[in-house]
Design a protein around this motif. Structure first.
Motif, PDB file in Angstrom:
ATOM      1  N   MET A 153       0.823  -1.204   0.000  1.00 40.66           N
ATOM      2  CA  MET A 153       0.000   0.000   0.000  1.00 40.66           C
ATOM      3  C   MET A 153       0.866   1.267   0.000  1.00 40.66           C
ATOM      4  O   MET A 153       0.544   2.243  -0.676  1.00 40.66           O
ATOM      5  N   LEU A 154       1.983   1.250   0.749  1.00 36.97           N
ATOM      6  CA  LEU A 154       2.888   2.395   0.722  1.00 36.97           C
ATOM      7  C   LEU A 154       3.454   2.611  -0.676  1.00 36.97           C
ATOM      8  O   LEU A 154       3.606   3.749  -1.137  1.00 36.97           O
ATOM      9  N   GLY A 155       3.780   1.500  -1.349  1.00 36.14           N
ATOM     10  CA  GLY A 155       4.295   1.611  -2.711  1.00 36.14           C
ATOM     11  C   GLY A 155       3.279   2.213  -3.660  1.00 36.14           C
ATOM     12  O   GLY A 155       3.609   3.068  -4.497  1.00 36.14           O
ATOM     13  N   LEU A 156       2.032   1.797  -3.539  1.00 38.57           N
ATOM     14  CA  LEU A 156       0.979   2.347  -4.391  1.00 38.57           C
ATOM     15  C   LEU A 156       0.752   3.828  -4.103  1.00 38.57           C
ATOM     16  O   LEU A 156       0.555   4.638  -5.022  1.00 38.57           O
ATOM     17  N   LEU A 157       0.783   4.200  -2.819  1.00 40.09           N
ATOM     18  CA  LEU A 157       0.639   5.617  -2.462  1.00 40.09           C
ATOM     19  C   LEU A 157       1.807   6.437  -3.005  1.00 40.09           C
ATOM     20  O   LEU A 157       1.630   7.578  -3.454  1.00 40.09           O
ATOM     21  N   ALA A 158       3.020   5.858  -2.946  1.00 35.22           N
ATOM     22  CA  ALA A 158       4.180   6.569  -3.497  1.00 35.22           C
ATOM     23  C   ALA A 158       4.047   6.762  -4.999  1.00 35.22           C
ATOM     24  O   ALA A 158       4.401   7.820  -5.537  1.00 35.22           O
ATOM     25  N   GLU A 159       3.531   5.755  -5.701  1.00 37.04           N
ATOM     26  CA  GLU A 159       3.299   5.887  -7.138  1.00 37.04           C
ATOM     27  C   GLU A 159       2.319   7.030  -7.420  1.00 37.04           C
ATOM     28  O   GLU A 159       2.531   7.854  -8.326  1.00 37.04           O
ATOM     29  N   LEU A 160       1.251   7.095  -6.623  1.00 33.32           N
ATOM     30  CA  LEU A 160       0.275   8.164  -6.811  1.00 33.32           C
ATOM     31  C   LEU A 160       0.887   9.525  -6.517  1.00 33.32           C
ATOM     32  O   LEU A 160       0.635  10.507  -7.233  1.00 33.32           O
ATOM     33  N   ALA A 161       1.725   9.599  -5.462  1.00 31.52           N
ATOM     34  CA  ALA A 161       2.360  10.873  -5.108  1.00 31.52           C
ATOM     35  C   ALA A 161       3.317  11.333  -6.198  1.00 31.52           C
ATOM     36  O   ALA A 161       3.368  12.525  -6.540  1.00 31.52           O
ATOM     37  N   VAL A 162       4.074  10.396  -6.760  1.00 29.93           N
ATOM     38  CA  VAL A 162       5.019  10.739  -7.816  1.00 29.93           C
ATOM     39  C   VAL A 162       4.289  11.247  -9.048  1.00 29.93           C
ATOM     40  O   VAL A 162       4.668  12.252  -9.654  1.00 29.93           O
ATOM     41  N   LYS A 163       3.211  10.578  -9.414  1.00 32.87           N
ATOM     42  CA  LYS A 163       2.458  11.004 -10.596  1.00 32.87           C
ATOM     43  C   LYS A 163       1.780  12.347 -10.355  1.00 32.87           C
ATOM     44  O   LYS A 163       1.720  13.208 -11.242  1.00 32.87           O
TER      45      LYS A 163
END
Length: 324
Positions: free
Chosen positions: A289-299
């Motif tokens: 979930m942290l990885g998915l949130l990081a992907e969203l933050a980067v985008k």
């Protein structure tokens, strides 16, 4: 009207009062025959000697000299960043102030840029420094940086480099990261080249570097690698963090299936296995979930646009070519 320079030479200075007049004369001798307008930006890193006074004297006698005096001692990287901020030339050349780099090599760097490179790094192939304290640690650091970053530059510590200004004007550098400029530039799609340059014995003063900087270089390498890769694919980093917990979970489930008759909810082993399974499963879900949130933050922040783009120059120049 003052002519805007084509070339800016940035010289970070710390306690180099004896070498500066000679360095200025050699820079002028190297660049004058090119017929291109240039400026020399000396950045004084709060020197304890008369370096700043010497720079101001040079400025009074040569209008192409510009002086930047930092209010506090901040190190070579920050001094170079200050020079980049004030550079007006389309090409920015960096060179040490201790005369070990040879200004006569600057035209070679400029020629490599003309042939299509975006960054040209000097390679002190015949380095005139002590082996144990300088050359051996540098050799190890260069091999490690090339291995981790994937940018095959033989001598990242050589200050003599040339850049197209658009490459460096937005690079966020700090700490000891001036040696990682080719690595950081390559992340934006810049074409990196390398030429063998002359390296001379030190004539004045003493070196400001020792073995103590090795730890700082390793930490900066970790930061550069993390930032450059994390901004491209953050989920993969969190997947690596998830892997050990996932392997333990799989091993625990396999062991539980093999000993299903002995493990029940009514004994101690069954309770331990249940809670351990729950903790491992929650850890895996947490990191994913942290990885998915990081992907969203980067985008959302637009960092996904930092992926390698079309090279800054269109002329044909093989990446990594070494001019001897």
């Amino acid at each position: 009207m003052e002519k805007v320079p084509d070339i800016t030479v940035v010289v970070p200075v710390f306690d180099e009062e004896d070498s500066l007049p000679t360095l200025q004369a050699e820079i002028v001798r190297a660049l004058d025959p090119l017929g291109r307008a240039f400026e020399v930006v000396y950045v004084d890193d709060r020197s304890a000697d008369r370096s700043l006074a010497v720079i101001l004297d040079l400025q009074r006698t040569d209008g192409r000299v510009r002086a930047i005096a930092l209010r506090a001692r901040v190190g070579q990287t920050a001094a170079m960043a200050a020079g980049f901020d004030h550079a007006r030339g389309e090409v920015v050349v960096t060179i040490d102030g201790d005369l070990q780099n040879d200004p006569a090599d600057i035209p070679l760097l400029l020629d490599a840029l003309e042939r299509g490179a975006d960054v040209v790094s000097g390679w002190r192939k015949d380095r005139r420094d002590g082996f144990v304290l300088r050359r051996l640690p540098s050799l190890f650091a260069n091999r490690l940086i090339a291995l981790v970053s994937g940018v095959a530059v033989h001598d990242t510590g050589c200050t003599l480099k040339a850049f197209r200004r658009e490459v460096v004007e937005h690079l966020p550098i700090y700490a000891e990261q001036h040696r990682f400029l080719p690595v950081l530039s390559a992340g934006s799609g810049a074409r990196i080249s390398e030429i063998v340059v002359n390296h001379r014995p030190r004539r004045f003063g003493r070196s400001k570097y020792g073995l103590g900087r090795a730890a700082r270089v390793l930490l900066d390498l970790l930061v550069v690698k993390m930032l450059s890769s994390f901004s491209q694919r953050p989920l993969s980093y969190f997947a690596l963090l998830t892997a050990p917990f996932a392997l333990l979970l799989i091993g625990l489930l396999a062991s539980a299936l093999a000993n299903a008759e002995q493990i029940t909810s009514g004994n101690g082993w069954g309770t331990v296995a249940l809670f351990t399974t729950m903790i491992l499963f929650m850890a895996c879900v947490y990191f994913v979930m942290l990885g998915l949130l990081a992907e969203l933050a980067v985008k959302a922040s637009g960092m996904h646009r930092s992926r390698p783009h079309r090279p800054l120059s269109t002329a044909g120049f093989p990446a990594g070519e070494i001019v001897r």
